[in-house]
Design an enzyme around this catalytic site. Structure first.
Site, PDB file in Angstrom:
ATOM      1  N   LYS A   7      39.523  31.867  32.878  1.00 16.89           N
ATOM      2  CA  LYS A   7      39.850  30.642  32.123  1.00 16.89           C
ATOM      3  C   LYS A   7      39.237  29.410  32.805  1.00 16.89           C
ATOM      4  O   LYS A   7      38.662  28.564  32.147  1.00 16.89           O
ATOM      5  CB  LYS A   7      41.381  30.453  32.022  1.00 16.89           C
ATOM      6  CG  LYS A   7      42.101  31.565  31.291  1.00 16.89           C
ATOM      7  CD  LYS A   7      43.562  31.234  31.032  1.00 16.89           C
ATOM      8  CE  LYS A   7      44.413  31.119  32.294  1.00 16.89           C
ATOM      9  NZ  LYS A   7      44.536  32.371  33.073  1.00 16.89           N
TER      10      LYS A   7
ATOM     11  N   ARG B 270      52.271  28.739  28.781  1.00 14.33           N
ATOM     12  CA  ARG B 270      52.386  30.097  29.312  1.00 14.33           C
ATOM     13  C   ARG B 270      53.652  30.778  28.812  1.00 14.33           C
ATOM     14  O   ARG B 270      53.920  31.918  29.205  1.00 14.33           O
ATOM     15  CB  ARG B 270      52.435  30.026  30.838  1.00 14.33           C
ATOM     16  CG  ARG B 270      51.114  30.389  31.514  1.00 14.33           C
ATOM     17  CD  ARG B 270      51.359  30.186  32.975  1.00 14.33           C
ATOM     18  NE  ARG B 270      50.557  30.931  33.864  1.00 14.33           N
ATOM     19  CZ  ARG B 270      49.499  30.445  34.499  1.00 14.33           C
ATOM     20  NH1 ARG B 270      49.054  29.247  34.229  1.00 14.33           N
ATOM     21  NH2 ARG B 270      48.886  31.174  35.394  1.00 14.33           N
TER      22      ARG B 270
ATOM     23  N   ARG C 163      38.916  36.949  45.240  1.00 15.27           N
ATOM     24  CA  ARG C 163      38.521  35.585  44.859  1.00 15.27           C
ATOM     25  C   ARG C 163      38.588  34.634  46.055  1.00 15.27           C
ATOM     26  O   ARG C 163      39.509  34.683  46.848  1.00 15.27           O
ATOM     27  CB  ARG C 163      39.469  35.101  43.758  1.00 15.27           C
ATOM     28  CG  ARG C 163      39.209  33.689  43.315  1.00 15.27           C
ATOM     29  CD  ARG C 163      39.816  33.435  41.977  1.00 15.27           C
ATOM     30  NE  ARG C 163      41.263  33.222  42.036  1.00 15.27           N
ATOM     31  CZ  ARG C 163      41.986  32.823  40.974  1.00 15.27           C
ATOM     32  NH1 ARG C 163      41.412  32.654  39.807  1.00 15.27           N
ATOM     33  NH2 ARG C 163      43.279  32.643  41.093  1.00 15.27           N
TER      34      ARG C 163
ATOM     35  N   ARG D 138      43.427  31.735  47.925  1.00 17.92           N
ATOM     36  CA  ARG D 138      44.704  31.190  47.450  1.00 17.92           C
ATOM     37  C   ARG D 138      45.843  32.090  47.902  1.00 17.92           C
ATOM     38  O   ARG D 138      45.716  33.309  47.888  1.00 17.92           O
ATOM     39  CB  ARG D 138      44.693  31.120  45.918  1.00 17.92           C
ATOM     40  CG  ARG D 138      44.162  29.811  45.388  1.00 17.92           C
ATOM     41  CD  ARG D 138      43.997  29.822  43.907  1.00 17.92           C
ATOM     42  NE  ARG D 138      45.169  30.278  43.149  1.00 17.92           N
ATOM     43  CZ  ARG D 138      45.254  30.215  41.822  1.00 17.92           C
ATOM     44  NH1 ARG D 138      44.267  29.718  41.112  1.00 17.92           N
ATOM     45  NH2 ARG D 138      46.335  30.641  41.205  1.00 17.92           N
TER      46      ARG D 138
ATOM     47  N   ARG E 131      52.436  38.150  39.356  1.00 18.33           N
ATOM     48  CA  ARG E 131      51.858  37.206  38.377  1.00 18.33           C
ATOM     49  C   ARG E 131      51.469  37.946  37.098  1.00 18.33           C
ATOM     50  O   ARG E 131      51.650  37.429  35.995  1.00 18.33           O
ATOM     51  CB  ARG E 131      50.621  36.512  38.983  1.00 18.33           C
ATOM     52  CG  ARG E 131      51.000  35.541  40.098  1.00 18.33           C
ATOM     53  CD  ARG E 131      49.799  35.165  40.936  1.00 18.33           C
ATOM     54  NE  ARG E 131      48.823  34.379  40.208  1.00 18.33           N
ATOM     55  CZ  ARG E 131      47.552  34.239  40.601  1.00 18.33           C
ATOM     56  NH1 ARG E 131      47.117  34.833  41.691  1.00 18.33           N
ATOM     57  NH2 ARG E 131      46.738  33.490  39.910  1.00 18.33           N
TER      58      ARG E 131
HETATM   59  P1  AMP Z   1      47.080  29.337  37.776  1.00 19.83           P
HETATM   60  O1  AMP Z   1      46.216  28.570  38.705  1.00 19.83           O
HETATM   61  O2  AMP Z   1      46.924  28.904  36.347  1.00 19.83           O
HETATM   62  O3  AMP Z   1      46.942  30.833  37.952  1.00 19.83           O
HETATM   63  O4  AMP Z   1      48.595  28.979  38.160  1.00 19.83           O
HETATM   64  C1  AMP Z   1      49.108  29.251  39.450  1.00 19.83           C
HETATM   65  C2  AMP Z   1      50.624  29.230  39.413  1.00 19.83           C
HETATM   66  O5  AMP Z   1      51.086  27.936  38.970  1.00 19.83           O
HETATM   67  C3  AMP Z   1      51.267  30.206  38.430  1.00 19.83           C
HETATM   68  O6  AMP Z   1      51.414  31.505  38.992  1.00 19.83           O
HETATM   69  C4  AMP Z   1      52.625  29.530  38.178  1.00 19.83           C
HETATM   70  O7  AMP Z   1      53.504  29.714  39.268  1.00 19.83           O
HETATM   71  C5  AMP Z   1      52.238  28.060  38.150  1.00 19.83           C
HETATM   72  N1  AMP Z   1      51.879  27.624  36.771  1.00 19.83           N
HETATM   73  C6  AMP Z   1      50.676  27.159  36.339  1.00 19.83           C
HETATM   74  N2  AMP Z   1      50.723  26.837  35.043  1.00 19.83           N
HETATM   75  C7  AMP Z   1      51.988  27.096  34.634  1.00 19.83           C
HETATM   76  C8  AMP Z   1      52.659  26.992  33.383  1.00 19.83           C
HETATM   77  N3  AMP Z   1      52.042  26.549  32.278  1.00 19.83           N
HETATM   78  N4  AMP Z   1      53.973  27.354  33.340  1.00 19.83           N
HETATM   79  C9  AMP Z   1      54.621  27.785  34.434  1.00 19.83           C
HETATM   80  N5  AMP Z   1      54.039  27.929  35.633  1.00 19.83           N
HETATM   81  C10 AMP Z   1      52.738  27.588  35.749  1.00 19.83           C
END
Ligand code: AMP
Length: 213
Positions: free
Chosen positions: A13, A88, A122, A155, A166
């Site tokens: 994404k 999400r 990654r 990360r 996740r």
């Molecule tokens: P990402 O970088 O999009 O993979 O997000 C990393 C982490 O941030 C996720 O595993 C969640 O803990 C939190 N997170 C990001 N976006 C959301 C969302 N829209 N709703 C809830 N948690 C989020």
């Protein structure tokens, strides 16, 4: 144009959002990036979000919806934006529908085995956010970003046990969004296992056919 990128963690994404951002001159809005910046600066939001992020769980809906509501009031979103990682959950999608109308929802589909491989290898640039992989997209100089010379890091939530959590959260809470947007006739399904350039062209074919290079 208002775009929404849907798909599991590691589906690409962020990569597609950056390509779309350059092509269409609209900002990428990543809730993950906003939350990570808050964690880094130990803000009250960051402290609250960290508890969930470290476990691979989703941050509560009210927190992220509030954050998006504020972000969408800023000047740079006037001509549109790319939402990356939001919504999400169904309640987040419902809240978004009360804030604005999205033009296209792009769902990147990738099997779990590929995602675990992609995420555990990654590496991310601490300065510009460019993403590399220890096996299939190595930087020219080890641990240094090709683009800006920043240091690469792994990360915390790209650890294999947390990745599994996740993915669990994705299947339970986020995957139902595909059905939600299919009903609204907004969903574009894209095979996310292809290379980034081919994926990008498949997206452009639908949203902006005359712009394909
Ligand atoms: P990402 O970088 O999009 O993979 O997000 C990393 C982490 O941030 C996720 O595993 C969640 O803990 C939190 N997170 C990001 N976006 C959301 C969302 N829209 N709703 C809830 N948690 C989020």
């Amino acid at each position: 144009m208002k775009l929404l990128l849907l798909g599991p963690p590691g589906a690409g994404k962020g990569t597609q959002a950056k390509l779309l951002m350059d092509k269409n001159n609209i900002p990428q809005i990543s809730t993950g990036d906003i939350l990570r910046a808050a964690v880094k600066h130990s803000t009250p939001l960051g402290k609250r979000a960290k508890e969930y992020m470290d476990k691979g769980a989703l941050v509560p809906d009210d927190v992220v919806v509030g954050l998006i509501r504020e972000r969408l009031k800023e000047d740079d979103v006037r001509n549109g934006y790319i939402l990356d990682g939001f919504p999400r959950t169904i309640p987040q999608a419902e809240a978004l529908s009360r804030i604005t109308d999205i033009d296209y929802v792009i769902n990147l589909k990738v099997p779990d085995e590929d995602l675990i491989f992609r995420l555990s290898g990654r590496r991310t640039c601490e300065k510009c956010g460019e993403v590399f992989h220890v096996k299939f997209n190595r930087p020219k100089v080890e641990n240094i970003c090709d683009k800006c010379g920043g240091k690469l890091f792994q990360r915390k939530d790209d650890d294999e046990e947390i990745i599994k959590k996740r993915l669990e959260a994705y299947h339970k809470q986020t995957n139902p969004l595909a059905g939600y947007y299919r009903k609204n006739k907004k969903l574009i399904e894209i095979d996310g296992t292809k290379n980034p350039k081919d994926i990008f062209n498949s997206i452009l074919k639908v949203i902006n056919p005359e712009a394909i290079s």
